[in-house]
Design a protein around this motif. Sequence first.
Motif, mmCIF file in Angstrom:
data_model
loop_
_atom_site.group_PDB
_atom_site.id
_atom_site.type_symbol
_atom_site.label_atom_id
_atom_site.label_comp_id
_atom_site.label_asym_id
_atom_site.label_seq_id
_atom_site.Cartn_x
_atom_site.Cartn_y
_atom_site.Cartn_z
ATOM 1 N N GLN A 272 0.867 -1.110 0.107
ATOM 2 C CA GLN A 272 -0.058 -0.047 -0.123
ATOM 3 C C GLN A 272 0.723 1.342 -0.100
ATOM 4 O OE1 GLN A 272 -2.710 -0.210 3.277
ATOM 5 N NE2 GLN A 272 -4.028 -1.359 2.007
ATOM 6 N N VAL A 273 2.017 1.188 0.712
ATOM 7 C CA VAL A 273 2.907 2.426 0.902
ATOM 8 C C VAL A 273 3.366 2.621 -0.429
ATOM 9 C CG1 VAL A 273 4.870 3.241 1.823
ATOM 10 C CG2 VAL A 273 3.227 2.359 3.316
ATOM 11 N N ASN A 274 3.977 1.554 -0.962
ATOM 12 C CA ASN A 274 4.534 1.698 -2.424
ATOM 13 C C ASN A 274 3.734 1.941 -3.587
ATOM 14 O OD1 ASN A 274 7.144 1.062 -1.574
ATOM 15 N ND2 ASN A 274 6.584 -1.235 -1.732
ATOM 16 N N ALA A 275 2.436 1.747 -3.463
ATOM 17 C CA ALA A 275 1.268 2.027 -4.415
ATOM 18 C C ALA A 275 0.674 3.362 -4.241
ATOM 19 C CB ALA A 275 0.358 0.911 -4.392
ATOM 20 N N GLN A 276 0.506 3.830 -2.855
ATOM 21 C CA GLN A 276 -0.135 5.079 -2.727
ATOM 22 C C GLN A 276 0.674 6.140 -2.247
ATOM 23 O OE1 GLN A 276 -3.640 4.147 -0.571
ATOM 24 N NE2 GLN A 276 -4.452 2.360 -1.771
ATOM 25 N N LEU A 277 1.376 5.975 -1.035
ATOM 26 C CA LEU A 277 2.052 7.055 -0.343
ATOM 27 C C LEU A 277 3.166 7.594 -1.095
ATOM 28 C CD1 LEU A 277 2.184 8.724 2.224
ATOM 29 C CD2 LEU A 277 3.444 6.714 3.109
ATOM 30 N N LEU A 278 4.172 6.668 -1.779
ATOM 31 C CA LEU A 278 5.048 7.323 -2.267
ATOM 32 C C LEU A 278 4.781 8.055 -3.833
ATOM 33 C CD1 LEU A 278 7.709 4.074 -2.048
ATOM 34 C CD2 LEU A 278 7.512 6.378 -0.698
ATOM 35 N N PRO A 279 4.008 7.710 -4.666
ATOM 36 C CA PRO A 279 3.531 8.757 -5.518
ATOM 37 C C PRO A 279 3.052 10.002 -5.116
ATOM 38 C CG PRO A 279 2.786 6.262 -6.165
ATOM 39 C CD PRO A 279 3.227 6.374 -4.624
#
Length: 333
Positions: A272-279
């Motif tokens: 979830q962090v790689n898919a939502q937060l980082l972008p």
Amino acid sequence: MENKSHAFAAGAFVLVVAALLTALTVWLTRDTSEQRVFEISSPEGVTGLQPQAGVRFKGVLVGRVTDIALDTVQRGNVLLRIAVNEQAPITQSTFATLGFQGVTGLAFVQLDDKGESPAPLAATGRAPARIPMRPSMVARFTEQGGNLLTQMEQASGRVNTLLDAENQKALMGAIQQMGQAAANVSTLARRADQVLGAQGGADAMNLPRMVAQADATLKSMQATSERLGASADAVRSSASEFQRMSRRMNEPGGTLDKISQSTESLAHTSRQVNAQLLPRLNRATDDTARAVRQVGRAADAVGDNPQSLLWGKGSATPGPGERGFVAPAAAAP
């Protein structure tokens, strides 16, 4: 003198506009909903939790942490004070845990309710009502990991005790004695055949000696059987303990199941962090850099021409070769 007055007026205008924008931002972002205050007394550490951290009810943001201090009522606990909006269904069966936001390590308060009591949680005196704190998944995983290591260490010690040099020597000795007993039985049977076939010959006088040898052989076999029985009991006891520990580890909700659930939860959070937060962080960084460059250009323009705040940018003076250009008059000698 006139330039200085214009610059002073431009500076005052900028300050007034900045104050108005700040007041407008505060007014637009103010929270007008009614807040309820609760307290949480945590026996665990709250590393990573900061004031203004989020309070979530089953994953939905419902409030903020307003204060973190030591509990004066329950010594050794940490007292958290949270403000929750009126829409959050806080009941007497609601409990709190400490959650963490992915790989950032930032903590938040997670509220949950199993529906055991539908009665709302209300304060009994001046102090706010207290929500019980339960161990988080990380704390349970740490505790179960310590128990698992202790059980594995105990099982390893028992296996080492069972297979030490003395027990191995005893087992080998018992096996050798069984071999000797079998050889003695074979010799006794062969001698018995010889005696029965002698029919009163010289070998018939050896029957008492053969009976004595058979008695000694049976006693040796009995002693060997007792030693093997003791060794088998020790082996069965160790095997039962190891089987019980393995069943406890593999049963649903056991140590391995909890480790698997914790690993899946961490992997899901990382995805979830790689898919939502980082972008979103990358887009926010780009927008911030763009805004800073625009503000820098505007500040440079105001510094070069402060009158533009009052009279506008105006038209540029035509240069050489452009329509309307007037050459400056030559200075008098």
